[in-house]
Design a protein around this motif. Sequence first.
Motif: not given
Length: 383
Positions: A113-121, A352-356
């Motif tokens: 979770q923590d690393i995915l949160n970092k990727c998605m910051k 529509s810009g939500f690839k991440e």
Amino acid sequence: MHNNIENNLASYALKSKDSKGREYKEEIPKLRTEFQRDRERIIHSTAFRRLEYKTQVFVNHEGDMYRTRLTHTIEVAQISRAASRALMLNEDLTEAISLAHDLGHTPFGHAGQDILNKCMKDFGGFEHNIQSLRVIEKLENKYASFSGLNLCFETREGILKKCSKTRAKDLGEVGRRFIDKKQSSLEAQLTNVCDEIAYNNHDIQDGVKAKKIFIEQLETLPIFFNQMKIVLKKYPKLSGSKIINETVRLIINLLINDLIRNSNENIINKKIINSDDVRNCDSLVIGFSDEIKMLNMELKRFLYSNLYKHPDVIKMTDQANLVIENLFSAYMNDIKLIPNDYIQYNLLKINSGFKERVICDYIAGMTDRFAQLEYTKIFNERS
Ligand code: MG
């Protein structure tokens, strides 16, 4: 006929007939209640099956006898159902919330979770509890007329355990109580406490089995020491893991008995008559007495510093970081690495810009072993 099933519940239990309903209208089930239907939809979801190969504390390949996300979930459901019945609450709603509460967990547990949160910051972040809601509202893809599982409002709201005010605004009605400072149902409150009872106690067993924590350390905890004394008085010759198991049994009993006694007292003191009274209450109704709350807090702190922060457990963090960070950037660079049917299903979001977010959802849904395999496949081929 199904309304009879709920006739014996307390006046403050949440009944199916009082549900705010589903987002997409459906026919009323004939043989079961709405909350039973929710529970059954959760069990038949793909996210539920994948819990089997997701880390609780110990990664799957470390051994077959440790808890997985799935067995943890089943233990939470067991404890919360027993407590729910004792409090005359709606067992079906309690069970549905329990079974869905961890559906949003990533591979590799909290490290994932923590690393995915970092990727998605820069793209809205990632939080497993909100992801559980997202799984059942949007990501499950199996019904003809809607995305997600179209569960009742009360089940969805119960899954959302915590949420910032800013985030709550994006979630609409289901996040409303965090803005209005209202409480969730007794069934939801109960599930949260039972989640904690389950993991504190199974983590003692798993931690000792894995030789990360030891009985000599546990004896320094009053809650453990006192219950162990009772066990050894009854069975003076008992040895090995049976001491741990019998002591854990007694701790769980102690916690649940206190929880039920104290919650019943709160119900009386706070003059709770119906489920609206629960909602409008200024604080939680379900909870331990002050004495047990303190003992339980000590146990939590102990597990935090001795098990969750144990060097061997922390090691998993490095693996999670390596796999998830690299998968995320690999998919960002080349989205065709993701299976085509998943891309097609999410094409509108991607365009529509939500690839991440689409990539984040894909990674979050992975089991430990699938994430590892994908990583090996992509990066071995490259080297
Ligand atoms: Mg849990």
